[in-house]
Design an enzyme around this catalytic site. Structure first.
Site, PDB file in Angstrom:
ATOM      1  N   GLN A  62       0.850  -1.197   0.000  1.00 53.30           N
ATOM      2  CA  GLN A  62       0.000   0.000   0.000  1.00 53.30           C
ATOM      3  C   GLN A  62       0.886   1.248   0.000  1.00 53.30           C
ATOM      4  OE1 GLN A  62      -2.413   1.449   3.360  1.00 53.30           O
ATOM      5  NE2 GLN A  62      -4.173   1.441   1.987  1.00 53.30           N
ATOM      6  N   TYR A  82      -6.389  10.875   4.130  1.00 54.17           N
ATOM      7  CA  TYR A  82      -5.000  11.218   3.815  1.00 54.17           C
ATOM      8  C   TYR A  82      -4.939  12.061   2.528  1.00 54.17           C
ATOM      9  CZ  TYR A  82      -3.915   8.082   7.621  1.00 54.17           C
ATOM     10  OH  TYR A  82      -3.858   7.492   8.860  1.00 54.17           O
ATOM     11  N   ARG A 102      -7.542   2.382  -3.184  1.00 57.43           N
ATOM     12  CA  ARG A 102      -8.424   2.331  -2.015  1.00 57.43           C
ATOM     13  C   ARG A 102      -9.057   3.707  -1.785  1.00 57.43           C
ATOM     14  NH1 ARG A 102      -8.036   0.365   4.312  1.00 57.43           N
ATOM     15  NH2 ARG A 102      -9.471  -1.339   3.903  1.00 57.43           N
ATOM     16  N   GLY A 108      -9.801  -6.652   8.611  1.00 60.40           N
ATOM     17  CA  GLY A 108      -8.682  -5.978   9.248  1.00 60.40           C
ATOM     18  C   GLY A 108      -8.383  -6.589  10.593  1.00 60.40           C
ATOM     19  N   ARG A 109      -9.043  -6.053  11.628  1.00 62.67           N
ATOM     20  CA  ARG A 109      -8.741  -6.480  13.005  1.00 62.67           C
ATOM     21  C   ARG A 109      -8.780  -7.986  13.216  1.00 62.67           C
ATOM     22  NH1 ARG A 109     -12.368  -1.506  14.807  1.00 62.67           N
ATOM     23  NH2 ARG A 109     -13.195  -2.123  12.774  1.00 62.67           N
TER      24      ARG A 109
HETATM   25  C1  FNR Z   1      -6.162   0.225   9.876  1.00 63.60           C
HETATM   26  N1  FNR Z   1      -6.670   0.624   8.628  1.00 63.60           N
HETATM   27  C2  FNR Z   1      -5.788   1.052   7.658  1.00 63.60           C
HETATM   28  N2  FNR Z   1      -6.249   1.357   6.412  1.00 63.60           N
HETATM   29  C3  FNR Z   1      -5.393   1.670   5.416  1.00 63.60           C
HETATM   30  O1  FNR Z   1      -5.838   1.895   4.290  1.00 63.60           O
HETATM   31  N3  FNR Z   1      -4.043   1.711   5.645  1.00 63.60           N
HETATM   32  C4  FNR Z   1      -3.505   1.476   6.863  1.00 63.60           C
HETATM   33  O2  FNR Z   1      -2.265   1.515   7.018  1.00 63.60           O
HETATM   34  C5  FNR Z   1      -4.398   1.170   7.933  1.00 63.60           C
HETATM   35  N4  FNR Z   1      -3.948   0.943   9.196  1.00 63.60           N
HETATM   36  C6  FNR Z   1      -4.783   0.396  10.152  1.00 63.60           C
HETATM   37  C7  FNR Z   1      -4.249  -0.021  11.372  1.00 63.60           C
HETATM   38  C8  FNR Z   1      -5.057  -0.644  12.302  1.00 63.60           C
HETATM   39  C9  FNR Z   1      -4.459  -1.141  13.591  1.00 63.60           C
HETATM   40  C10 FNR Z   1      -6.444  -0.827  12.033  1.00 63.60           C
HETATM   41  C11 FNR Z   1      -7.345  -1.521  13.023  1.00 63.60           C
HETATM   42  C12 FNR Z   1      -6.979  -0.374  10.847  1.00 63.60           C
HETATM   43  C13 FNR Z   1      -8.089   0.364   8.296  1.00 63.60           C
HETATM   44  C14 FNR Z   1      -8.284  -1.106   7.903  1.00 63.60           C
HETATM   45  O3  FNR Z   1      -7.622  -1.398   6.684  1.00 63.60           O
HETATM   46  C15 FNR Z   1      -9.783  -1.484   7.721  1.00 63.60           C
HETATM   47  O4  FNR Z   1     -10.336  -0.744   6.660  1.00 63.60           O
HETATM   48  C16 FNR Z   1     -10.584  -1.245   8.984  1.00 63.60           C
HETATM   49  O5  FNR Z   1      -9.908  -1.744  10.125  1.00 63.60           O
HETATM   50  C17 FNR Z   1     -11.976  -1.905   8.896  1.00 63.60           C
HETATM   51  O6  FNR Z   1     -11.876  -3.303   8.841  1.00 63.60           O
HETATM   52  P1  FNR Z   1     -12.123  -4.244  10.156  1.00 63.60           P
HETATM   53  O7  FNR Z   1     -10.976  -4.039  11.083  1.00 63.60           O
HETATM   54  O8  FNR Z   1     -13.425  -3.792  10.758  1.00 63.60           O
HETATM   55  O9  FNR Z   1     -12.205  -5.634   9.605  1.00 63.60           O
END
Ligand code: FNR
Length: 369
Positions: free
Chosen positions: A97, A184, A232, A321-322
Protein backbone atom coordinates in the site's frame (compact mmCIF):
# COMPACT_ATOMS: atom_id res chain seq x y z
CA UNK A 1 -18.90 -24.30 -1.33
CA UNK A 2 -19.18 -20.81 0.18
CA UNK A 3 -17.91 -18.18 -2.22
CA UNK A 4 -15.47 -16.99 0.45
CA UNK A 5 -13.29 -20.04 -0.15
CA UNK A 6 -13.48 -20.13 -3.93
CA UNK A 7 -10.43 -18.99 -5.84
CA UNK A 8 -10.43 -15.75 -7.79
CA UNK A 9 -8.60 -14.50 -10.86
CA UNK A 10 -7.39 -10.97 -10.12
CA UNK A 11 -6.33 -9.92 -13.59
CA UNK A 12 -4.08 -12.96 -13.98
CA UNK A 13 -3.06 -13.24 -10.32
CA UNK A 14 -4.61 -16.37 -8.87
CA UNK A 15 -6.02 -15.87 -5.36
CA UNK A 16 -6.73 -19.02 -3.32
CA UNK A 17 -9.80 -17.52 -1.70
CA UNK A 18 -11.75 -14.27 -1.58
CA UNK A 19 -10.54 -13.23 1.84
CA UNK A 20 -8.24 -10.22 1.81
CA UNK A 21 -6.11 -9.03 4.69
CA UNK A 22 -6.79 -5.28 4.93
CA UNK A 23 -3.83 -2.90 5.10
CA UNK A 24 -2.92 -2.21 8.71
CA UNK A 25 -0.25 0.06 10.10
CA UNK A 26 1.39 -1.63 13.06
CA UNK A 27 4.20 0.87 13.75
CA UNK A 28 6.80 -1.78 14.43
CA UNK A 29 9.40 -0.74 11.91
CA UNK A 30 11.52 1.84 13.78
CA UNK A 31 14.17 2.06 11.05
CA UNK A 32 11.51 2.29 8.25
CA UNK A 33 13.15 -0.92 6.89
CA UNK A 34 10.98 -4.05 7.30
CA UNK A 35 12.88 -6.84 9.07
CA UNK A 36 12.60 -10.52 10.06
CA UNK A 37 9.76 -9.77 12.50
CA UNK A 38 7.76 -8.04 9.75
CA UNK A 39 8.35 -11.03 7.48
CA UNK A 40 7.24 -13.46 10.19
CA UNK A 41 4.03 -11.48 10.79
CA UNK A 42 3.01 -11.41 7.12
CA UNK A 43 4.16 -15.01 6.52
CA UNK A 44 1.87 -16.18 9.35
CA UNK A 45 -1.07 -14.54 7.52
CA UNK A 46 -0.30 -15.87 4.03
CA UNK A 47 -3.46 -17.99 4.06
CA UNK A 48 -5.35 -14.87 2.96
CA UNK A 49 -6.24 -14.88 -0.73
CA UNK A 50 -4.51 -11.50 -0.90
CA UNK A 51 -2.61 -9.49 1.70
CA UNK A 52 -2.48 -5.72 1.36
CA UNK A 53 0.58 -4.58 3.28
CA UNK A 54 0.44 -1.75 5.78
CA UNK A 55 0.71 1.81 4.47
CA UNK A 56 4.26 2.45 3.23
CA UNK A 57 5.31 6.07 2.74
CA UNK A 58 6.40 6.99 -0.78
CA UNK A 59 8.81 9.70 0.39
CA UNK A 60 10.02 11.30 3.60
CA UNK A 61 7.49 14.07 3.06
CA UNK A 62 4.71 11.45 2.81
CA UNK A 63 5.34 10.17 6.30
CA UNK A 64 2.86 10.82 9.07
CA UNK A 65 3.80 8.51 11.89
CA UNK A 66 6.82 7.15 13.66
CA UNK A 67 7.91 3.56 13.05
CA UNK A 68 6.09 3.06 9.73
CA UNK A 69 7.91 1.48 6.78
CA UNK A 70 8.88 3.22 3.55
CA UNK A 71 9.23 2.23 -0.08
CA UNK A 72 11.49 5.00 -1.31
CA UNK A 73 15.00 3.81 -0.41
CA UNK A 74 16.99 0.79 -1.49
CA UNK A 75 17.38 -0.56 2.08
CA UNK A 76 13.59 -0.55 2.38
CA UNK A 77 13.25 -2.47 -0.88
CA UNK A 78 15.72 -5.07 0.45
CA UNK A 79 13.74 -5.32 3.70
CA UNK A 80 10.44 -5.84 1.88
CA UNK A 81 12.00 -8.68 -0.14
CA UNK A 82 12.01 -10.80 3.03
CA UNK A 83 8.31 -10.05 3.53
CA UNK A 84 7.18 -10.89 0.01
CA UNK A 85 9.29 -14.06 0.02
CA UNK A 86 7.72 -15.21 3.30
CA UNK A 87 4.24 -14.76 1.82
CA UNK A 88 5.02 -16.31 -1.56
CA UNK A 89 6.76 -19.34 -0.02
CA UNK A 90 3.45 -20.13 1.66
CA UNK A 91 1.47 -19.72 -1.55
CA UNK A 92 0.04 -16.29 -0.75
CA UNK A 93 -0.14 -13.04 -2.70
CA UNK A 94 0.70 -9.55 -1.46
CA UNK A 95 0.24 -5.97 -2.68
CA UNK A 96 2.04 -2.97 -1.14
CA UNK A 97 0.00 0.00 0.00
CA UNK A 98 1.49 3.32 -1.14
CA UNK A 99 0.83 6.16 1.25
CA UNK A 100 1.10 9.93 1.53
CA UNK A 101 -0.52 11.28 4.69
CA UNK A 102 -0.74 14.91 3.59
CA UNK A 103 -1.66 16.98 6.63
CA UNK A 104 -2.10 14.06 9.05
CA UNK A 105 1.41 14.46 10.45
CA UNK A 106 3.38 16.19 13.12
CA UNK A 107 6.34 18.26 11.92
CA UNK A 108 8.72 16.21 14.11
CA UNK A 109 8.45 13.29 11.64
CA UNK A 110 9.07 15.51 8.62
CA UNK A 111 12.57 16.19 7.26
CA UNK A 112 14.13 19.17 9.09
CA UNK A 113 10.92 19.54 11.13
CA UNK A 114 9.20 21.11 8.14
CA UNK A 115 5.46 21.59 7.99
CA UNK A 116 3.53 18.71 6.44
CA UNK A 117 1.93 19.45 3.06
CA UNK A 118 -1.74 19.54 2.05
CA UNK A 119 -4.03 21.06 -0.58
CA UNK A 120 -4.67 23.99 1.76
CA UNK A 121 -3.02 25.36 4.90
CA UNK A 122 -5.73 24.12 7.25
CA UNK A 123 -4.88 21.84 10.17
CA UNK A 124 -6.86 18.65 10.76
CA UNK A 125 -8.85 19.63 13.84
CA UNK A 126 -8.90 17.15 16.70
CA UNK A 127 -6.53 14.77 14.90
CA UNK A 128 -3.47 13.29 16.57
CA UNK A 129 -0.32 12.04 14.86
CA UNK A 130 2.49 9.91 16.24
CA UNK A 131 5.69 11.94 16.50
CA UNK A 132 8.37 13.17 18.87
CA UNK A 133 7.56 15.39 21.83
CA UNK A 134 9.85 18.31 22.65
CA UNK A 135 11.81 16.10 25.06
CA UNK A 136 12.48 13.64 22.22
CA UNK A 137 10.19 10.86 23.44
CA UNK A 138 7.58 9.40 21.07
CA UNK A 139 3.94 10.29 21.63
CA UNK A 140 0.59 11.30 20.15
CA UNK A 141 0.41 15.00 19.31
CA UNK A 142 -2.04 17.22 17.47
CA UNK A 143 -1.35 17.16 13.72
CA UNK A 144 0.66 20.25 12.74
CA UNK A 145 -0.73 23.06 10.60
CA UNK A 146 0.33 22.15 7.05
CA UNK A 147 1.44 24.40 4.22
CA UNK A 148 -0.44 24.39 0.92
CA UNK A 149 1.40 22.67 -1.93
CA UNK A 150 2.43 24.89 -4.85
CA UNK A 151 0.96 23.77 -8.16
CA UNK A 152 4.38 22.96 -9.55
CA UNK A 153 5.22 20.68 -6.59
CA UNK A 154 2.32 18.35 -7.29
CA UNK A 155 3.82 16.35 -10.19
CA UNK A 156 6.69 15.42 -7.85
CA UNK A 157 4.19 13.66 -5.58
CA UNK A 158 2.92 11.60 -8.50
CA UNK A 159 6.53 10.84 -9.42
CA UNK A 160 7.16 9.61 -5.86
CA UNK A 161 4.24 7.18 -6.20
CA UNK A 162 5.63 5.92 -9.49
CA UNK A 163 9.08 5.39 -8.00
CA UNK A 164 7.60 3.60 -4.98
CA UNK A 165 5.48 1.40 -7.26
CA UNK A 166 8.57 0.38 -9.21
CA UNK A 167 10.33 -0.30 -5.91
CA UNK A 168 7.41 -2.45 -4.80
CA UNK A 169 7.67 -4.60 -7.90
CA UNK A 170 11.42 -4.88 -7.41
CA UNK A 171 10.76 -5.96 -3.82
CA UNK A 172 8.59 -8.81 -5.08
CA UNK A 173 5.10 -7.44 -4.45
CA UNK A 174 2.38 -8.68 -6.80
CA UNK A 175 1.08 -5.14 -7.19
CA UNK A 176 0.38 -1.91 -5.34
CA UNK A 177 -2.62 -0.24 -3.79
CA UNK A 178 -2.73 3.56 -3.98
CA UNK A 179 -4.02 4.75 -0.61
CA UNK A 180 -6.74 7.18 -1.59
CA UNK A 181 -8.74 6.58 1.59
CA UNK A 182 -9.16 7.56 5.23
CA UNK A 183 -8.58 11.32 5.11
CA UNK A 184 -5.00 11.22 3.81
CA UNK A 185 -3.54 13.25 0.94
CA UNK A 186 -5.73 12.11 -1.97
CA UNK A 187 -8.93 12.41 0.03
CA UNK A 188 -7.83 15.85 1.23
CA UNK A 189 -7.70 16.86 -2.44
CA UNK A 190 -11.00 15.16 -3.31
CA UNK A 191 -12.95 16.67 -0.41
CA UNK A 192 -14.81 19.74 -1.68
CA UNK A 193 -15.24 21.14 1.83
CA UNK A 194 -11.49 21.22 2.44
CA UNK A 195 -9.95 21.70 -0.99
CA UNK A 196 -10.64 25.33 -1.85
CA UNK A 197 -7.55 25.71 -4.06
CA UNK A 198 -7.89 27.98 -7.07
CA UNK A 199 -5.62 26.05 -9.43
CA UNK A 200 -6.26 22.97 -11.59
CA UNK A 201 -6.04 20.72 -8.51
CA UNK A 202 -8.92 22.14 -6.52
CA UNK A 203 -11.99 24.27 -6.02
CA UNK A 204 -15.59 23.59 -7.00
CA UNK A 205 -14.67 21.57 -10.11
CA UNK A 206 -14.93 17.83 -9.47
CA UNK A 207 -12.42 17.15 -12.24
CA UNK A 208 -9.92 19.41 -10.51
CA UNK A 209 -10.33 17.72 -7.14
CA UNK A 210 -9.97 14.25 -8.68
CA UNK A 211 -6.97 15.26 -10.79
CA UNK A 212 -4.18 14.31 -8.37
CA UNK A 213 -5.59 10.82 -7.78
CA UNK A 214 -6.27 10.16 -11.47
CA UNK A 215 -2.90 11.49 -12.64
CA UNK A 216 -1.24 9.25 -10.08
CA UNK A 217 -3.27 6.19 -11.04
CA UNK A 218 -2.42 6.81 -14.71
CA UNK A 219 1.28 7.24 -14.03
CA UNK A 220 1.56 4.21 -11.73
CA UNK A 221 -0.44 2.04 -14.16
CA UNK A 222 1.80 3.13 -17.00
CA UNK A 223 4.88 2.21 -14.96
CA UNK A 224 3.85 -1.20 -13.61
CA UNK A 225 0.64 -2.10 -15.46
CA UNK A 226 -3.01 -1.36 -14.64
CA UNK A 227 -3.44 -5.05 -13.72
CA UNK A 228 -1.05 -4.49 -10.80
CA UNK A 229 -2.49 -1.15 -9.67
CA UNK A 230 -5.31 -1.11 -7.11
CA UNK A 231 -6.97 1.93 -5.51
CA UNK A 232 -8.42 2.33 -2.01
CA UNK A 233 -11.06 4.97 -1.28
CA UNK A 234 -13.43 5.81 1.58
CA UNK A 235 -16.44 7.73 0.27
CA UNK A 236 -18.32 9.71 2.91
CA UNK A 237 -15.55 9.11 5.43
CA UNK A 238 -15.73 11.57 8.32
CA UNK A 239 -12.52 10.49 10.04
CA UNK A 240 -9.47 12.77 10.25
CA UNK A 241 -11.63 15.87 10.02
CA UNK A 242 -13.10 15.19 6.57
CA UNK A 243 -16.21 17.41 6.35
CA UNK A 244 -19.43 16.61 4.50
CA UNK A 245 -19.59 18.76 1.36
CA UNK A 246 -21.97 19.78 -1.37
CA UNK A 247 -21.99 17.39 -4.30
CA UNK A 248 -20.34 14.62 -2.30
CA UNK A 249 -22.25 11.78 -4.00
CA UNK A 250 -21.60 13.29 -7.46
CA UNK A 251 -17.91 13.59 -6.65
CA UNK A 252 -17.62 9.92 -5.71
CA UNK A 253 -19.70 8.69 -8.62
CA UNK A 254 -17.50 10.75 -10.96
CA UNK A 255 -14.44 9.20 -9.29
CA UNK A 256 -15.73 5.68 -9.86
CA UNK A 257 -16.54 6.43 -13.48
CA UNK A 258 -13.12 7.95 -14.14
CA UNK A 259 -11.35 5.09 -12.37
CA UNK A 260 -13.42 2.47 -14.20
CA UNK A 261 -12.27 3.92 -17.52
CA UNK A 262 -8.68 3.24 -16.41
CA UNK A 263 -9.36 -0.41 -15.52
CA UNK A 264 -7.18 -0.75 -12.45
CA UNK A 265 -6.83 -4.20 -10.84
CA UNK A 266 -9.46 -3.35 -8.25
CA UNK A 267 -11.23 -0.69 -6.27
CA UNK A 268 -11.18 -1.11 -2.49
CA UNK A 269 -13.64 0.53 -0.11
CA UNK A 270 -12.20 0.81 3.39
CA UNK A 271 -15.30 1.90 5.27
CA UNK A 272 -18.38 -0.09 4.30
CA UNK A 273 -20.02 0.62 7.64
CA UNK A 274 -19.53 4.41 7.75
CA UNK A 275 -20.28 4.75 4.02
CA UNK A 276 -23.56 2.93 4.54
CA UNK A 277 -24.38 5.10 7.58
CA UNK A 278 -23.42 8.46 6.05
CA UNK A 279 -24.43 7.96 2.41
CA UNK A 280 -27.24 5.39 2.60
CA UNK A 281 -27.94 2.14 0.81
CA UNK A 282 -29.08 3.82 -2.37
CA UNK A 283 -25.72 5.52 -2.87
CA UNK A 284 -23.86 2.29 -2.14
CA UNK A 285 -25.89 0.48 -4.81
CA UNK A 286 -25.26 3.26 -7.35
CA UNK A 287 -21.57 3.16 -6.52
CA UNK A 288 -21.45 -0.61 -7.06
CA UNK A 289 -23.42 -0.34 -10.29
CA UNK A 290 -20.93 2.22 -11.62
CA UNK A 291 -17.97 -0.10 -10.95
CA UNK A 292 -17.66 -2.97 -13.45
CA UNK A 293 -14.39 -4.36 -12.09
CA UNK A 294 -13.26 -6.16 -8.97
CA UNK A 295 -14.57 -4.50 -5.80
CA UNK A 296 -12.97 -5.22 -2.44
CA UNK A 297 -14.96 -4.08 0.56
CA UNK A 298 -13.76 -3.75 4.18
CA UNK A 299 -15.39 -2.67 7.40
CA UNK A 300 -16.49 -4.77 10.36
CA UNK A 301 -17.10 -7.96 8.43
CA UNK A 302 -17.81 -11.33 9.97
CA UNK A 303 -18.24 -14.57 8.04
CA UNK A 304 -21.99 -14.38 7.48
CA UNK A 305 -22.04 -10.80 6.36
CA UNK A 306 -19.09 -11.42 4.05
CA UNK A 307 -20.87 -14.38 2.44
CA UNK A 308 -24.01 -12.31 2.03
CA UNK A 309 -22.17 -9.47 0.27
CA UNK A 310 -20.31 -11.89 -2.02
CA UNK A 311 -23.56 -13.63 -2.92
CA UNK A 312 -25.44 -10.39 -3.57
CA UNK A 313 -22.59 -9.12 -5.75
CA UNK A 314 -21.94 -6.07 -3.55
CA UNK A 315 -18.35 -7.28 -3.13
CA UNK A 316 -16.07 -9.56 -5.17
CA UNK A 317 -13.53 -9.91 -2.37
CA UNK A 318 -13.97 -9.12 1.31
CA UNK A 319 -11.21 -7.56 3.41
CA UNK A 320 -10.83 -8.25 7.12
CA UNK A 321 -8.68 -5.98 9.25
CA UNK A 322 -8.74 -6.48 13.01
CA UNK A 323 -9.69 -10.18 12.80
CA UNK A 324 -6.38 -10.79 10.97
CA UNK A 325 -4.41 -9.15 13.78
CA UNK A 326 -5.47 -11.77 16.32
CA UNK A 327 -6.14 -14.73 13.99
CA UNK A 328 -3.15 -15.43 11.76
CA UNK A 329 -5.04 -18.47 10.44
CA UNK A 330 -8.26 -16.52 9.87
CA UNK A 331 -9.11 -18.38 6.66
CA UNK A 332 -8.89 -21.79 8.38
CA UNK A 333 -10.94 -20.54 11.31
CA UNK A 334 -13.69 -19.22 9.07
CA UNK A 335 -13.66 -22.38 6.96
CA UNK A 336 -13.85 -24.73 9.95
CA UNK A 337 -16.10 -22.61 12.14
CA UNK A 338 -13.38 -22.34 14.81
CA UNK A 339 -13.75 -19.48 17.30
CA UNK A 340 -12.06 -16.16 16.59
CA UNK A 341 -9.65 -14.52 19.05
CA UNK A 342 -10.24 -10.84 19.88
CA UNK A 343 -7.50 -8.37 19.00
CA UNK A 344 -6.14 -6.20 21.81
CA UNK A 345 -6.19 -2.52 20.76
CA UNK A 346 -3.42 -1.76 23.28
CA UNK A 347 -0.93 -3.53 21.00
CA UNK A 348 -2.24 -2.32 17.61
CA UNK A 349 0.56 0.21 17.22
CA UNK A 350 4.18 0.03 18.33
CA UNK A 351 6.13 -2.46 20.39
CA UNK A 352 7.58 -5.78 19.28
CA UNK A 353 6.39 -9.37 18.96
CA UNK A 354 3.75 -9.07 21.70
CA UNK A 355 0.35 -8.58 20.10
CA UNK A 356 2.00 -8.91 16.69
CA UNK A 357 3.47 -12.35 15.94
CA UNK A 358 2.45 -14.12 19.16
CA UNK A 359 -1.25 -14.67 18.43
CA UNK A 360 -1.40 -18.46 17.94
CA UNK A 361 -3.18 -20.30 15.17
CA UNK A 362 -6.21 -22.24 16.47
CA UNK A 363 -4.49 -25.61 16.37
CA UNK A 364 -1.40 -24.26 18.15
CA UNK A 365 -3.63 -22.78 20.83
CA UNK A 366 -5.18 -26.23 21.43
CA UNK A 367 -1.73 -27.78 21.78
CA UNK A 368 -0.70 -25.21 24.38
CA UNK A 369 -3.97 -25.64 26.24
C1 FNR B 1 -6.16 0.22 9.88
N1 FNR B 1 -6.67 0.62 8.63
C2 FNR B 1 -5.79 1.05 7.66
N2 FNR B 1 -6.25 1.36 6.41
C3 FNR B 1 -5.39 1.67 5.42
O1 FNR B 1 -5.84 1.90 4.29
N3 FNR B 1 -4.04 1.71 5.64
C4 FNR B 1 -3.50 1.48 6.86
O2 FNR B 1 -2.26 1.51 7.02
C5 FNR B 1 -4.40 1.17 7.93
N4 FNR B 1 -3.95 0.94 9.20
C6 FNR B 1 -4.78 0.40 10.15
C7 FNR B 1 -4.25 -0.02 11.37
C8 FNR B 1 -5.06 -0.64 12.30
C9 FNR B 1 -4.46 -1.14 13.59
C10 FNR B 1 -6.44 -0.83 12.03
C11 FNR B 1 -7.34 -1.52 13.02
C12 FNR B 1 -6.98 -0.37 10.85
C13 FNR B 1 -8.09 0.36 8.30
C14 FNR B 1 -8.28 -1.11 7.90
O3 FNR B 1 -7.62 -1.40 6.68
C15 FNR B 1 -9.78 -1.48 7.72
O4 FNR B 1 -10.34 -0.74 6.66
C16 FNR B 1 -10.58 -1.25 8.98
O5 FNR B 1 -9.91 -1.74 10.13
C17 FNR B 1 -11.98 -1.90 8.90
O6 FNR B 1 -11.88 -3.30 8.84
P1 FNR B 1 -12.12 -4.24 10.16
O7 FNR B 1 -10.98 -4.04 11.08
O8 FNR B 1 -13.42 -3.79 10.76
O9 FNR B 1 -12.20 -5.63 9.61
Amino acid sequence: MSKLFQDYDLRGLKLRNRIVMAPMTRSRVPSTVPDALTAEYYGQRAGAGLIIGEGAQVSEQARGYLFTPGLHASAQVQGWKGVTAAVHERGGAIFAQLWHVGRVAHCSVQPFDRKPVAPVAVAAAGVNAYGYREDGTPGQMPASKPRALDTDEIPKITADFVAAARNAIEAGFDGVEIHGANGYLFEQFINGGLNTRDDRYGGPSIDNRLRLLLETVDAVAEAIGSHRTGVRVSPFNRGFDMPAFEGEAETWLAAVKALAAREPAYLHISNRDSMMANAGKDFVQRFRAAWPGTLIVAGRYGKEHAERDLESGLADLVAFGRPFISNPDLVDRLRNGWPLAEADPATFYGGGAAGYTDYPAWEESLETA
